[in-house]
Write a protein that holds these residues in place. Structure first.
Motif, PDB file in Angstrom:
ATOM      1  N   ASP A 100       0.649  -1.200  -0.104  1.00 37.37           N
ATOM      2  CA  ASP A 100       0.003  -0.023   0.079  1.00 37.37           C
ATOM      3  C   ASP A 100       0.800   1.243   0.179  1.00 37.37           C
ATOM      4  N   GLU A 101       2.135   0.985   0.590  1.00 37.19           N
ATOM      5  CA  GLU A 101       2.851   2.306   0.713  1.00 37.19           C
ATOM      6  C   GLU A 101       4.098   2.285   0.168  1.00 37.19           C
ATOM      7  N   TRP A 102       4.110   1.802  -1.079  1.00 35.05           N
ATOM      8  CA  TRP A 102       5.523   1.450  -1.839  1.00 35.05           C
ATOM      9  C   TRP A 102       6.197   2.574  -2.500  1.00 35.05           C
ATOM     10  N   LEU A 103       5.208   3.556  -2.678  1.00 37.96           N
ATOM     11  CA  LEU A 103       5.853   5.017  -3.290  1.00 37.96           C
ATOM     12  C   LEU A 103       6.754   5.785  -2.044  1.00 37.96           C
ATOM     13  N   PRO A 104       6.119   6.002  -1.045  1.00 35.74           N
ATOM     14  CA  PRO A 104       6.966   6.638  -0.073  1.00 35.74           C
ATOM     15  C   PRO A 104       8.168   5.911   0.456  1.00 35.74           C
ATOM     16  N   ILE A 105       8.066   4.609   0.416  1.00 31.72           N
ATOM     17  CA  ILE A 105       8.978   3.748   0.945  1.00 31.72           C
ATOM     18  C   ILE A 105      10.326   3.837  -0.171  1.00 31.72           C
ATOM     19  N   LEU A 157      10.783   6.128  -2.236  1.00 31.51           N
ATOM     20  CA  LEU A 157      11.438   7.298  -2.361  1.00 31.51           C
ATOM     21  C   LEU A 157      12.442   7.659  -1.166  1.00 31.51           C
ATOM     22  N   ALA A 158      11.968   7.321   0.072  1.00 34.01           N
ATOM     23  CA  ALA A 158      12.806   7.152   1.252  1.00 34.01           C
ATOM     24  C   ALA A 158      14.076   6.417   1.096  1.00 34.01           C
ATOM     25  N   LEU A 159      13.984   5.150   0.533  1.00 35.48           N
ATOM     26  CA  LEU A 159      15.181   4.504   0.230  1.00 35.48           C
ATOM     27  C   LEU A 159      16.119   5.217  -0.896  1.00 35.48           C
ATOM     28  N   LEU A 160      15.499   5.608  -1.744  1.00 32.22           N
ATOM     29  CA  LEU A 160      16.424   6.270  -2.872  1.00 32.22           C
ATOM     30  C   LEU A 160      17.053   7.524  -2.296  1.00 32.22           C
ATOM     31  N   CYS A 161      16.197   8.476  -1.636  1.00 33.72           N
ATOM     32  CA  CYS A 161      16.749   9.893  -1.210  1.00 33.72           C
ATOM     33  C   CYS A 161      17.869   9.362  -0.120  1.00 33.72           C
ATOM     34  N   THR A 189      23.285   9.602   1.707  1.00 31.01           N
ATOM     35  CA  THR A 189      24.357   8.530   2.341  1.00 31.01           C
ATOM     36  C   THR A 189      25.703   8.515   1.398  1.00 31.01           C
ATOM     37  N   MET A 190      25.568   8.251   0.137  1.00 21.61           N
ATOM     38  CA  MET A 190      26.782   8.568  -0.799  1.00 21.61           C
ATOM     39  C   MET A 190      27.301   9.869  -0.828  1.00 21.61           C
ATOM     40  N   ILE A 191      26.602  10.945  -1.047  1.00 18.50           N
ATOM     41  CA  ILE A 191      27.091  12.095  -0.773  1.00 18.50           C
ATOM     42  C   ILE A 191      27.858  12.548   0.482  1.00 18.50           C
ATOM     43  N   ALA A 192      27.158  12.272   1.488  1.00 18.64           N
ATOM     44  CA  ALA A 192      27.938  12.402   2.776  1.00 18.64           C
ATOM     45  C   ALA A 192      29.136  11.667   2.847  1.00 18.64           C
ATOM     46  N   THR A 193      29.107  10.220   2.416  1.00 17.08           N
ATOM     47  CA  THR A 193      30.328   9.518   2.440  1.00 17.08           C
ATOM     48  C   THR A 193      31.644  10.009   1.777  1.00 17.08           C
TER      49      THR A 193
END
Length: 127
Positions: free
Chosen positions: A83-88, A90-94, A99-103
């Motif tokens: 039911d909530e695949w889109l917010p999940i 988007l949260a994973l991608l963002c 994390t990659m930029i900070a690293t």
């Protein structure tokens, strides 16, 4: 006996992290703070005790078993995830991009900090 001593030490650091977080009200998970405390202790000592090395190696060898509860949890809540695949997603991608930029930024800063400039590469020729 070495393994038991190592596991005990790891759990003591986890407990110390939990207690510190609860007393100080720091918004960091207790096990993460405990791991940082263990890292600092090992860094100061300059070596890893055999008991901790043996216990951590055994835990890492069976690391895949630690993902079983997470997989079971996903299967138990599959309807909610569907039911909530889109917010999940988007949260994973963002969070992955952040994390990659900070690293990358942290790596650049620490590389500049740790690498000392070579005096012979400064352009001066010695004769």
């Amino acid at each position: 006996m070495q393994f038991l001593n190592g596991i005990t030490l790891l759990l003591v650091y986890q407990l110390a992290g939990e207690i510190t977080v609860r007393l100080a009200g720091v918004p960091i998970p207790g096990p993460v703070l405990g791991m940082v405390m263990l890292f600092i202790t090992l860094w100061i000592r300059g070596r890893t005790p055999d008991s901790v090395e043996q216990a951590s190696s055994a835990l890492l060898a069976h690391l895949s078993l630690l993902f079983v509860p997470a997989g079971v949890g996903m299967m138990a809540h599959f309807d909610r995830i569907a039911d909530e695949w889109l917010p999940i997603t988007l949260a994973l991608l963002c969070s992955t991009v952040i994390t990659m930029i900070a690293t990358a930024l942290i790596m650049q800063v620490t590389t500049r900090w740790l690498v000392k400039p070579d005096s012979s590469a400064q352009g001066g020729s010695e004769q």
